[in-house]
Design an enzyme around this catalytic site. Structure first.
Site, short mmCIF file in Angstrom:
data_model
loop_
_atom_site.label_atom_id
_atom_site.label_comp_id
_atom_site.label_asym_id
_atom_site.label_seq_id
_atom_site.Cartn_x
_atom_site.Cartn_y
_atom_site.Cartn_z
N GLY A 174 0.78 -1.23 0.00
CA GLY A 174 0.00 0.00 0.00
C GLY A 174 0.81 1.28 0.00
O GLY A 174 0.36 2.30 0.52
N ARG A 226 -14.61 -15.63 -11.61
CA ARG A 226 -14.14 -14.25 -11.58
C ARG A 226 -15.29 -13.25 -11.48
O ARG A 226 -15.27 -12.33 -10.67
CB ARG A 226 -13.31 -13.97 -12.84
CG ARG A 226 -12.62 -12.60 -12.85
CD ARG A 226 -11.74 -12.43 -14.07
NE ARG A 226 -10.74 -13.49 -14.17
CZ ARG A 226 -9.60 -13.53 -13.45
NH1 ARG A 226 -9.32 -12.57 -12.62
NH2 ARG A 226 -8.77 -14.52 -13.58
N ARG A 257 -5.52 -8.36 -9.33
CA ARG A 257 -6.54 -9.22 -9.93
C ARG A 257 -6.98 -8.65 -11.27
O ARG A 257 -7.10 -7.44 -11.43
CB ARG A 257 -7.77 -9.33 -9.02
CG ARG A 257 -7.70 -10.40 -7.95
CD ARG A 257 -9.04 -10.55 -7.26
NE ARG A 257 -10.06 -11.06 -8.17
CZ ARG A 257 -10.26 -12.35 -8.41
NH1 ARG A 257 -9.52 -13.26 -7.83
NH2 ARG A 257 -11.21 -12.73 -9.24
N ILE A 258 -7.24 -9.55 -12.19
CA ILE A 258 -7.82 -9.14 -13.47
C ILE A 258 -9.31 -8.95 -13.25
O ILE A 258 -9.96 -9.79 -12.62
CB ILE A 258 -7.54 -10.23 -14.53
CG1 ILE A 258 -6.03 -10.32 -14.78
CG2 ILE A 258 -8.30 -9.93 -15.81
CD1 ILE A 258 -5.60 -11.57 -15.50
N ASN A 291 -5.57 2.27 -13.13
CA ASN A 291 -4.57 1.31 -12.65
C ASN A 291 -3.18 1.93 -12.82
O ASN A 291 -2.95 2.70 -13.74
CB ASN A 291 -4.67 0.02 -13.46
CG ASN A 291 -3.62 -1.01 -13.05
OD1 ASN A 291 -3.50 -1.35 -11.87
ND2 ASN A 291 -2.86 -1.50 -14.02
N HIS A 323 0.69 0.86 -13.50
CA HIS A 323 1.53 -0.26 -13.98
C HIS A 323 3.00 0.17 -13.91
O HIS A 323 3.34 1.26 -14.37
CB HIS A 323 1.14 -0.61 -15.43
CG HIS A 323 1.91 -1.75 -15.98
ND1 HIS A 323 1.69 -3.06 -15.59
CD2 HIS A 323 2.92 -1.81 -16.87
CE1 HIS A 323 2.53 -3.85 -16.23
NE2 HIS A 323 3.28 -3.12 -17.01
N GLU A 342 -9.15 -5.33 -21.49
CA GLU A 342 -7.85 -5.97 -21.71
C GLU A 342 -6.87 -5.45 -20.66
O GLU A 342 -6.79 -4.23 -20.44
CB GLU A 342 -7.35 -5.58 -23.11
CG GLU A 342 -6.79 -6.71 -23.92
CD GLU A 342 -6.36 -6.22 -25.29
OE1 GLU A 342 -5.15 -6.18 -25.54
OE2 GLU A 342 -7.25 -5.83 -26.08
N ASP A 397 -3.85 -3.94 -18.79
CA ASP A 397 -2.79 -2.97 -19.10
C ASP A 397 -2.91 -2.38 -20.50
O ASP A 397 -1.91 -2.18 -21.18
CB ASP A 397 -1.39 -3.63 -18.94
CG ASP A 397 -1.15 -4.11 -17.52
OD1 ASP A 397 -1.74 -3.54 -16.59
OD2 ASP A 397 -0.34 -5.03 -17.35
N GLU A 418 5.83 6.24 -9.45
CA GLU A 418 4.44 5.77 -9.37
C GLU A 418 3.63 6.67 -8.45
O GLU A 418 2.48 7.02 -8.75
CB GLU A 418 4.38 4.33 -8.84
CG GLU A 418 4.93 3.28 -9.80
CD GLU A 418 4.88 1.88 -9.22
OE1 GLU A 418 3.88 1.54 -8.57
OE2 GLU A 418 5.85 1.12 -9.40
N1 3YE Z 1 -8.20 -5.85 -15.20
C1 3YE Z 1 -8.58 -5.43 -16.43
N2 3YE Z 1 -7.88 -4.46 -17.12
C2 3YE Z 1 -6.75 -3.88 -16.61
N3 3YE Z 1 -6.51 -5.57 -13.45
C3 3YE Z 1 -5.41 -4.81 -13.33
C4 3YE Z 1 -5.25 -4.01 -14.45
C5 3YE Z 1 -6.32 -4.32 -15.30
C6 3YE Z 1 -7.08 -5.31 -14.65
O1 3YE Z 1 -6.14 -3.02 -17.26
N4 3YE Z 1 -9.68 -5.95 -16.98
C7 3YE Z 1 -2.18 -11.29 -11.82
C8 3YE Z 1 -2.86 -9.99 -11.98
C9 3YE Z 1 -2.36 -9.20 -13.16
C10 3YE Z 1 -3.22 -12.41 -11.76
O2 3YE Z 1 -3.37 -13.15 -12.69
N5 3YE Z 1 -3.97 -12.50 -10.64
C11 3YE Z 1 -4.99 -13.51 -10.40
C12 3YE Z 1 -5.50 -13.39 -9.00
C13 3YE Z 1 -4.68 -14.14 -8.04
C14 3YE Z 1 -5.25 -14.03 -6.64
O3 3YE Z 1 -6.48 -14.03 -6.48
O4 3YE Z 1 -4.44 -13.95 -5.71
C15 3YE Z 1 -6.21 -13.34 -11.29
O5 3YE Z 1 -6.80 -14.35 -11.64
O6 3YE Z 1 -6.60 -12.20 -11.58
C16 3YE Z 1 -4.56 -4.84 -12.13
C17 3YE Z 1 -3.26 -5.58 -12.38
C18 3YE Z 1 -3.52 -7.00 -12.72
C19 3YE Z 1 -2.21 -7.74 -12.78
#
Ligand code: 3YE
Length: 205
Positions: free
Chosen positions: A12, A65, A91-92, A107, A109, A146, A148, A177
């Site tokens: 944080g 999700r 999380r995505i 977000n 990055h 999508e 990032d 950042e």
């Molecule tokens: N979602 C969308 N578009 C974006 N989330 C983030 C940016 C962003 C977004 O621009 N639609 C790594 C996360 C990737 C990952 O795969 N995490 C898992 C979760 C794992 C857990 O629950 O601990 C997942 O399934 O999401 C934020 C950055 C996302 C980075």
């Protein structure tokens, strides 16, 4: 007053930068709540220390999700924020969630998009070093379906040094950042930007 809900997963420090900017009068916004998908995230402590609602919302085993996102949205809507800030929230977000809050989620990055999209944490900085990049930086962008990929609000760059490690580079990028996130929230909360043809431009008034 312009209201934020900040989503976090970790330490944080970006949340702290927002809180510091509010305290110093740089940002005229309010953090209504901080929501973490990880129960031990130190970001929750930072929120509690400031008397901000700190909420843990963990994913249930096998939960889809969009189902998680619907529970998340229920909490968010209680606070009716003007903007949702992903500050190290790992999380995505589902298409359903992104559509519901179109152009209301940002977000941060830790690289210069569109390079090194999809990576996160120290992985990003390791990839930047392995590639031999001479500059890196950070990008604040609106969130779309999508990862990032959405319209870029602010970018800041740093030099990559010959003796950088992923950790040393991460620390240099992190300072940027904090600046980029505060600047972005300021621009949005003051109504100074708009999105036109997927580009973020200064509003002419
Ligand atoms: N979602 C969308 N578009 C974006 N989330 C983030 C940016 C962003 C977004 O621009 N639609 C790594 C996360 C990737 C990952 O795969 N995490 C898992 C979760 C794992 C857990 O629950 O601990 C997942 O399934 O999401 C934020 C950055 C996302 C980075």
């Amino acid at each position: 007053v312009f209201k934020l809900v900040v989503l976090v997963s970790g330490r944080g420090t970006n949340l702290q930068a927002i809180m510091d900017a509010i305290d110093s009068g740089k940002l005229n916004v309010q953090i209504s709540a901080v929501i973490s998908n990880k129960k031990n995230a130190y970001a929750l402590k930072r929120a509690e220390n400031k008397g901000i609602d700190a909420i843990v919302l963990t994913k249930k085993k096998g939960e889809k999700r969009e189902n998680y996102d619907r529970r998340l949205a229920e909490v968010i809507d209680f606070y009716s924020p003007d903007l949702i800030v992903l500050a190290g929230f790992l999380r995505i977000l589902s298409p359903w969630f992104v559509k519901k809050y179109k152009n209301k989620i940002i977000n941060i990055h830790p690289a210069l998009l569109p390079s090194f999209a999809g990576l996160y944490g120290e992985n990003v900085h390791k990839a930047v070093l392995d590639y031999g990049c001479k500059v890196s930086g950070c990008t604040v962008h609106f969130v779309d379906e999508e990862v990032d990929h959405g319209p870029i609000i602010v970018q800041k760059c740093v030099e990559v040094l010959d003796d950088d490690t992923p950790e040393s580079l991460a620390a240099r990028v992190l300072e940027k950042e904090h600046e980029a996130l505060v600047e972005s929230i300021k621009l949005i909360s003051e109504g100074k930007i708009e999105i036109k043809d997927r580009r973020v431009i200064r509003k002419i008034i």
